[in-house]
Enzyme design. Structure first.
Site, PDB file in Angstrom:
ATOM      1  N   LYS A   1     -53.354 -65.809  50.583  1.00  0.00           N
ATOM      2  CA  LYS A   1     -52.806 -66.838  49.698  1.00  0.00           C
ATOM      3  C   LYS A   1     -51.586 -66.268  48.967  1.00  0.00           C
ATOM      4  O   LYS A   1     -51.224 -65.104  49.121  1.00  0.00           O
ATOM      5  CB  LYS A   1     -53.858 -67.285  48.661  1.00  0.00           C
TER       6      LYS A   1
ATOM      7  N   SER B   1     -53.702 -72.730  56.429  1.00  0.00           N
ATOM      8  CA  SER B   1     -53.639 -72.858  54.972  1.00  0.00           C
ATOM      9  C   SER B   1     -52.356 -72.323  54.361  1.00  0.00           C
ATOM     10  O   SER B   1     -52.047 -72.624  53.208  1.00  0.00           O
ATOM     11  CB  SER B   1     -54.839 -72.152  54.330  1.00  0.00           C
TER      12      SER B   1
END
Length: 230
Positions: A93, A39
Site C-alpha cells: 500500500k 489494489s
C-alpha cells in the site's frame, strides 16, 4: 548413516552457506514480491515483481518483526509492503498519513489535516474486473502533500468512499491502495504499527501479463522492467 549425513553436509557446505546467506538477505536486507491483485492499479499491475528495501526504515531480527535499530523514517507517498494487523497477510500500500496526522475520506477525496488533496488530469479508461466484466475506471494524479502519484476510482463499483476523520496514533501509519475503490487498506484494517512495515518498494524488477488462475502469460511487459515506483 550418521557418517553419510556428515559427509553429504561437508560435500555441499558451500551450497548450504550460499542458501543460508541468500535466505538471510531476503529476510533482513532486500526482498522481491509479486503483485497478485489490482489494489495498487495503475501504479502497480498484477504480474509486476517489485524490489523491496527491508532496511529502509528498520533493522529487524531475521524472520521476526523485532526491531533492533531504526534506520530511517517512513514518508508520505512511500509504497510499502506490510504485514496486515488484521490477519497477518502480506500487503502492499501507500503511506498517506503519518503519526499525528488527521485523515478522512469524503466521496473518495482524501482530506489530510483538514485540507482536501488535489486531483488533476482525470481520464476514463476501461478496466476489466473479471472475464467479460469491463467497467469505467477514472485515473487521475493525486497531489499527496507534494508527492504526486496516480490513483484510480471505479464509479460503477460499490465501495467505501467515506471515512470519518481519524487521528493517526503515535508509531502508526494510515495506508491506502492507489486503486481506491478496490483495496483493503486502513479504511478496513485500521492504522498500521511501524513494526508491521516490512520495507519500501522502490522499483518494478520485471513484469508480465497475468491470467489469474491460469498463471503467467508468455507476454512480458518489457516497458515496466526496472522502472522506479512513484
Amino acid at each position: 548413516m550418521k557418517n553419510q549425513v556428515l559427509n553429504t553436509l561437508k560435500a555441499n557446505r558451500g551450497f548450504l552457506v550460499f542458501m543460508a546467506s541468500f535466505a538471510l538477505l531476503r529476510t533482513a536486507v532486500a526482498d522481491w514480491n509479486p503483485i497478485p491483485s489490482g489494489s495498487m492499479r495503475p501504479t502497480l499491475l498484477e504480474g509486476d515483481v517489485v524490489l523491496v528495501n527491508r532496511l529502509a526504515y528498520d533493522l529487524k531480527l531475521p524472520l521476526t518483526d523485532v526491531v533492533l535499530l531504526h534506520l530511517g523514517e517512513p514518508q508520505r507517498g512511500d509504497v510499502v509492503t506490510l504485514s496486515s494487523p488484521a490477519g497477518g497477510a502480506r500487503l502492499i500500500k501507500r503511506i498517506v498519513g503519518l503519526p499525528g496526522d488527521r485523515v478522512a475520506v469524503r466521496e473518495g477525496q482524501v482530506i489530510l489535516n483538514g485540507q482536501p488533496l488535489a486531483y488533476t488530469g482525470a481520464q476514463t479508461h476501461g478496466e476489466t474486473l473479471a472475464p467479460g466484466w469491463v467497467v469505467d475506471a477514472v485515473r487521475a494524479t493525486e497531489d499527496l502533500a507534494g508527492h504526486p502519484h496516480a490513483v484510480q476510482f471505479l464509479p460503477a463499483v460499490t465501495a467505501r468512499r467515506d471515512f470519518a476523520e481519524r487521528v493517526v496514533p503515535a508509531g502508526q501509519y494510515f495506508l491506502l491502495g492507489d486503486n481506491r475503490d478496490n483495496s483493503e487498506d486502513s479504511r478496513f484494517i485500521g492504522t498500521v504499527p511501524r513494526e508491521n512495515l516490512i520495507g519500501r518498494a522502490h522499483h518494478v524488477l520485471v513484469a508480465a501479463d497475468w491470467l489469474g488462475e491460469d498463471g503467467w502469460r508468455l507476454a512480458p511487459r518489457f516497458g515496466r522492467w526496472v522502472t522506479a515506483i512513484r
